[in-house]
Scaffold this active site. Sequence first.
Site, PDB file in Angstrom:
ATOM      1  N   TYR A 131      -8.405  20.357-142.002  1.00 60.01           N
ATOM      2  CA  TYR A 131      -8.354  19.631-140.729  1.00 60.01           C
ATOM      3  C   TYR A 131      -9.761  19.585-140.139  1.00 60.01           C
ATOM      4  O   TYR A 131     -10.460  20.594-140.088  1.00 60.01           O
ATOM      5  CB  TYR A 131      -7.419  20.334-139.732  1.00 60.01           C
TER       6      TYR A 131
ATOM      7  N   GLU B 228      -9.822  12.540-135.344  1.00 62.01           N
ATOM      8  CA  GLU B 228      -9.517  13.593-136.312  1.00 62.01           C
ATOM      9  C   GLU B 228      -9.120  13.041-137.665  1.00 62.01           C
ATOM     10  O   GLU B 228      -8.722  11.877-137.791  1.00 62.01           O
ATOM     11  CB  GLU B 228      -8.381  14.502-135.784  1.00 62.01           C
TER      12      GLU B 228
END
Length: 375
Positions: free
Chosen positions: A101, A189
Amino acid sequence: MKIHEYQARELFEKEGIPVPTGYLCKSAADVKKAAETIGKPVVVKAQILVAGRGKAGGVKLASNPDEAYSIADNMLGSVIKGIQVTSVLVVEAEKPEKELYIGFTLDRAKRCVVLIASSEGGVDLEELAHTRPEKIYRDEIDPIIGMHQYQAREAAEAIGLSGKTAGEFASISEKVFDIFEAVDADLTESNPLAIRKDGSMVALDARITLDDNALYRHPEYKQVDEELTPIEREAQAAGLAFVQLDGDVGIIGNGAGLVMATLDVVAYFGGKPANFLDMGGGSNAESVYTAVKLCLEQKSLKAVFVNILGGITKCDDVANGLVRALKESNVKIPFTVRMVGTNEEEGRKILSANGIAYLDSMEKAAEAVVKSARS
Ligand code: GDP
Ligand code: MN
């Protein structure tokens, strides 16, 4: 405002972040063609503005073009998490060795952007924050200087990467941050950012939320926000801030703080606000007229509370807008008006002349509106 994955992906690609080959399609036939062009197993992804599509059935693997066709045929037109799917992204399927991530978001309390990284990508970050918070690495970005290169490298190390992979992660992080800044995002993201067997990386998902206050600088992203209700959309077009709630007392005010306080005081007296509607600080007869009309479009209303604090806004303007809107609508819902401030006297005369009652205490008005909603 959220933008679609395919739009976020375009920004990633332009910035030089590796993404799988892919095509945006609006029909199952196009999906089949895209899968044939790719010539490998593909992933069919619903382009809807919600997170967690994977779990909700919006991300599906197809091993050949025919399978891609039937998946797309089912997905297009279906409703996932309350939103109808009108387009899908078809991408070459990857075989991730590991999912990471990387993201940047605003930390309002610290007044800066934070880098967030994790070795546990592909899962919901909020969930991870609850179950294994130690797996989430955070670092603050200096608002003046921006991100230092060493911060990206530290993040890579912190999530257990080394060598070439760490370097690639750091370089992708810097690019994600550059996009964040360039589009005035409040979230950018990639989850997951995948590591392939050979150690190279590819962003399997791209998600960007733009800062609504900076949208005027990015007219290319002027698009319909699918998550808004029809009334919320109308309000947005009219420049009014409207949020649908689930009660039966319509709320209209000028200034976000005043409207928030109005919601609270109505709730305090046992009422349930139907909405939040802020006409803004400098509202005039026209905005009041539009606001009342909009508010009355709500089906379950039992009463309406108009709470005005005259400053730049003039009470007589408000009164004129109110009178016009009420005369035009046939809705027989009790209105409670509290109005104080600039040109208060003139405003009250107009209301009186048109048989509209008003109060000068916010508490009394709230009590009255809750009572009128019950009777
Ligand atoms: P989200 O659920 O809305 O965040 O959608 P994602 O694009 O992140 O897809 C959901 C999940 O599907 C990801 O977390 C991945 O684990 C998986 N996924 C996405 N693309 C691929 C792919 O190309 N190959 C494989 N094996 N899994 C994928
Ligand atoms: Mn994802």
